[in-house]
Design a protein around this motif. Structure first.
Motif, PDB file in Angstrom:
ATOM      1  N   MET A   1       0.837  -1.195   0.000  1.00  0.00           N
ATOM      2  CA  MET A   1       0.000   0.000   0.000  1.00  0.00           C
ATOM      3  C   MET A   1       0.872   1.244   0.000  1.00  0.00           C
ATOM      4  N   THR A   2       0.305   2.349  -0.485  1.00  0.00           N
ATOM      5  CA  THR A   2       0.991   3.627  -0.404  1.00  0.00           C
ATOM      6  C   THR A   2       0.980   4.119   1.044  1.00  0.00           C
ATOM      7  N   ASP A   3       1.760   5.152   1.311  1.00  0.00           N
ATOM      8  CA  ASP A   3       1.769   5.710   2.669  1.00  0.00           C
ATOM      9  C   ASP A   3       0.371   6.200   3.057  1.00  0.00           C
ATOM     10  N   GLY A   4      -0.324   6.828   2.100  1.00  0.00           N
ATOM     11  CA  GLY A   4      -1.671   7.312   2.385  1.00  0.00           C
ATOM     12  C   GLY A   4      -2.635   6.191   2.699  1.00  0.00           C
ATOM     13  N   GLN A   5      -2.508   5.083   1.966  1.00  0.00           N
ATOM     14  CA  GLN A   5      -3.371   3.930   2.230  1.00  0.00           C
ATOM     15  C   GLN A   5      -3.036   3.286   3.569  1.00  0.00           C
ATOM     16  N   GLU A   6      -1.755   3.263   3.914  1.00  0.00           N
ATOM     17  CA  GLU A   6      -1.355   2.745   5.231  1.00  0.00           C
ATOM     18  C   GLU A   6      -1.985   3.580   6.341  1.00  0.00           C
ATOM     19  N   PHE A  77      -7.773  -7.822  -1.316  1.00  0.00           N
ATOM     20  CA  PHE A  77      -6.622  -6.941  -1.528  1.00  0.00           C
ATOM     21  C   PHE A  77      -6.700  -5.756  -0.577  1.00  0.00           C
ATOM     22  N   THR A  78      -5.732  -5.684   0.306  1.00  0.00           N
ATOM     23  CA  THR A  78      -5.739  -4.682   1.364  1.00  0.00           C
ATOM     24  C   THR A  78      -5.758  -3.268   0.801  1.00  0.00           C
ATOM     25  N   ALA A  79      -4.992  -3.026  -0.269  1.00  0.00           N
ATOM     26  CA  ALA A  79      -4.944  -1.681  -0.846  1.00  0.00           C
ATOM     27  C   ALA A  79      -6.320  -1.254  -1.341  1.00  0.00           C
ATOM     28  N   GLY A  80      -7.062  -2.174  -1.951  1.00  0.00           N
ATOM     29  CA  GLY A  80      -8.405  -1.851  -2.408  1.00  0.00           C
ATOM     30  C   GLY A  80      -9.322  -1.509  -1.256  1.00  0.00           C
ATOM     31  N   LEU A  81      -9.212  -2.237  -0.155  1.00  0.00           N
ATOM     32  CA  LEU A  81     -10.025  -1.943   1.018  1.00  0.00           C
ATOM     33  C   LEU A  81      -9.669  -0.573   1.590  1.00  0.00           C
ATOM     34  N   ALA A  82      -8.382  -0.237   1.591  1.00  0.00           N
ATOM     35  CA  ALA A  82      -7.969   1.082   2.075  1.00  0.00           C
ATOM     36  C   ALA A  82      -8.570   2.184   1.220  1.00  0.00           C
ATOM     37  N   ARG A  83      -8.522   2.011  -0.100  1.00  0.00           N
ATOM     38  CA  ARG A  83      -9.122   3.008  -0.992  1.00  0.00           C
ATOM     39  C   ARG A  83     -10.630   3.106  -0.754  1.00  0.00           C
ATOM     40  N   THR A  84     -11.270   1.970  -0.514  1.00  0.00           N
ATOM     41  CA  THR A  84     -12.707   1.975  -0.238  1.00  0.00           C
ATOM     42  C   THR A  84     -13.018   2.780   1.016  1.00  0.00           C
TER      43      THR A  84
END
Length: 221
Positions: A1-6, A77-84
């Motif tokens: 994930m990106t820093d923002g997503q983290e 996918f964790t990154a997708g959940l973060a974006r959601t």
């Protein structure tokens, strides 16, 4: 994930993400781990579940426009959940929850039987190479699992931009004794509750027809 997503995961997961008791795998769900939707959402309301929610464009839009309905996004996918979650926060959405887990196990073990009013499967991975088609989600086994989770009279809605997969979906669900077609002709009309995402536009630009299907969960015997 990106820093923002983290950062989004750290800040927003306690509000949006359901903790699923695990079995052996990181994205598994332990049998007997069923939630009480009334306690999770704090009310009794219709429940719509999306499998493979990606970056959440469809489900965040739906949740923001239908506050009287509860929504659950299933994604591995964790990154997708973060974006959601980032999108849900921007839209001030409170009726959406997310779970990072394998969809069939969520339907079998996390959600109570017959608790889902609508189940959405929009643009699942087509696994279009012949050697990979056995990995597709839509199988007779999945149809049985989905039927267990959907209430009598509930809906299973699907969409794909891969013609061969669309035909496989239709064949599987036409043969499933728990479901009946909710459309006439070859394909269902485009579901107007599905927003037009960049993913769908990409398929259309590639010249692929978008195919919708809709099936009604029959009354249990």
């Amino acid at each position: 994930m990106t820093d923002g997503q983290e950062r989004a995961w750290a800040d927003l997961a306690p509000r949006y993400v359901l903790e699923a008791p695990r079995d052996d795998a990181a994205t598994s769900v332990r049998p007997g781990a069923a939630i009480d939707p009334g306690k999770v959402w704090g009310r009794r309301a219709p429940l719509i579940v999306e499998i493979g929610s990606g970056q959440g464009h469809a489900i965040v839009s739906a949740a923001s426009s239908r506050p009287e309905v509860d929504f659950l996004a299933i994604e591995v996918f964790t990154a997708g959940l973060a974006r959601t979650m980032m999108g849900a926060e921007r839209a001030a959405v409170d009726n959406l929850r997310l779970v990072e887990a394998n969809a069939p196990e969520v339907l079998q073990h996390l959600l109570p039987a017959a608790s889902v009013d609508e189940l959405w499967v929009f643009f699942p991975d087509p696994w279009h190479k012949n050697k990979h088609t056995k990995r597709r989600l839509l199988t007779p086994e999945f149809a049985t699992i989905a039927a267990g989770a959907i209430r009598d009279g509930g809906m299973l809605r699907l969409a794909t931009d891969w013609e061969q997969y669309a035909r496989q979906m239709r064949e599987v669900l036409d043969d499933a004794p728990e479901f009946a077609r909710a459309f006439e002709g070859e394909w269902a009309d485009r579901f107007d509750g599905r927003v037009l995402t960049a993913f769908e536009r990409k398929g259309a630009r590639a010249g692929r027809d978008i195919r919708d299907l809709a099936y009604l969960r029959k009354e249990r015997g």
